[in-house]
Write a protein that holds these residues in place. Structure first.
Motif, mmCIF file in Angstrom:
data_model
loop_
_atom_site.group_PDB
_atom_site.id
_atom_site.type_symbol
_atom_site.label_atom_id
_atom_site.label_comp_id
_atom_site.label_asym_id
_atom_site.label_seq_id
_atom_site.Cartn_x
_atom_site.Cartn_y
_atom_site.Cartn_z
ATOM 1 N N HIS A 1 1.230 8.442 -1.006
ATOM 2 C CA HIS A 1 0.563 8.325 -2.290
ATOM 3 C C HIS A 1 0.842 9.461 -3.026
ATOM 4 C CE1 HIS A 1 -1.927 5.123 -0.089
ATOM 5 N NE2 HIS A 1 -1.678 5.742 1.232
ATOM 6 N N GLU B 1 4.239 -4.986 3.562
ATOM 7 C CA GLU B 1 3.242 -5.957 2.580
ATOM 8 C C GLU B 1 1.951 -5.869 3.101
ATOM 9 O OE1 GLU B 1 7.097 -6.781 1.814
ATOM 10 O OE2 GLU B 1 6.278 -7.154 3.669
ATOM 11 N N GLN C 1 0.159 -2.316 2.380
ATOM 12 C CA GLN C 1 -0.024 -2.437 1.227
ATOM 13 C C GLN C 1 -1.250 -2.957 0.639
ATOM 14 O OE1 GLN C 1 -0.153 -0.173 -1.392
ATOM 15 N NE2 GLN C 1 1.718 -0.681 -2.473
ATOM 16 N N ARG C 2 -1.578 -4.162 1.223
ATOM 17 C CA ARG C 2 -2.769 -5.201 0.882
ATOM 18 C C ARG C 2 -3.881 -4.027 1.437
ATOM 19 N NH1 ARG C 2 1.002 -9.353 2.450
ATOM 20 N NH2 ARG C 2 -0.166 -9.227 4.592
ATOM 21 N N HIS D 1 -4.580 -1.005 1.471
ATOM 22 C CA HIS D 1 -4.495 0.263 0.670
ATOM 23 C C HIS D 1 -5.045 -0.085 -0.703
ATOM 24 C CE1 HIS D 1 -3.360 3.575 3.136
ATOM 25 N NE2 HIS D 1 -1.953 3.130 3.221
ATOM 26 N N GLU D 2 -4.591 -1.416 -0.954
ATOM 27 C CA GLU D 2 -4.831 -1.943 -2.308
ATOM 28 C C GLU D 2 -6.509 -2.321 -2.320
ATOM 29 O OE1 GLU D 2 -2.130 -5.139 -3.274
ATOM 30 O OE2 GLU D 2 -0.835 -3.899 -4.153
ATOM 31 N N ARG D 3 -6.531 -2.983 -1.274
ATOM 32 C CA ARG D 3 -8.487 -3.422 -1.185
ATOM 33 C C ARG D 3 -9.102 -2.235 -1.055
ATOM 34 N NH1 ARG D 3 -8.426 -7.127 3.652
ATOM 35 N NH2 ARG D 3 -10.489 -7.277 3.152
ATOM 36 N N HIS E 1 -6.812 2.590 -2.925
ATOM 37 C CA HIS E 1 -5.638 3.681 -3.274
ATOM 38 C C HIS E 1 -4.192 2.913 -2.589
ATOM 39 C CE1 HIS E 1 -8.008 4.249 0.551
ATOM 40 N NE2 HIS E 1 -6.873 4.335 1.287
ATOM 41 N N PRO E 2 -3.728 2.232 -3.650
ATOM 42 C CA PRO E 2 -2.316 1.569 -3.011
ATOM 43 C C PRO E 2 -1.142 2.773 -2.928
ATOM 44 C CG PRO E 2 -2.992 1.154 -5.506
ATOM 45 C CD PRO E 2 -3.982 1.706 -4.849
ATOM 46 N N ASP F 1 2.472 4.530 -3.012
ATOM 47 C CA ASP F 1 3.314 4.514 -4.092
ATOM 48 C C ASP F 1 4.815 4.110 -3.299
ATOM 49 O OD1 ASP F 1 2.188 5.458 -6.530
ATOM 50 O OD2 ASP F 1 1.344 6.936 -5.227
#
Length: 82
Positions: free
Chosen positions: A8, A59, A62-63, A65-67, A70-71, A73
């Motif tokens: 990140h 994936e 990432q899901r 972290h997105e939820r 803080h997705p 990079d």
């Protein structure tokens, strides 16, 4: 299960408490995606945070972290460890 290192950027001046909170947020929902976050590291000066996880896929990492807001990079597979 495969391991991943995600990165990140832009988290300049993150504190130990902030890193702990973000990591706890991930841990709270990681099972919903079959992910296990093992450890997190941060460099407050550069704003870079690293997370090591076991997961079925990048994936899935990432899901989570997105939820938690803080997705990542970057997400890199880690096929070899010693």
């Amino acid at each position: 299960m495969p391991k991943f290192m995600d990165v990140h950027h832009g988290m300049k001046d993150i504190t130990a408490d902030g890193l702990r909170e973000a990591h706890q947020d991930d841990l709270a929902i990681e099972g919903q995606e079959g992910v296990h976050f093992e450890k997190a590291w941060a460099d407050p000066e550069s704003g870079t945070v690293y997370c090591l996880s076991e997961a079925p896929s990048a994936e899935a990492v990432q899901r989570v972290h997105e939820r938690t807001g803080h997705p990542a990079d970057e997400i890199h597979p880690v096929p070899l460890t010693v």
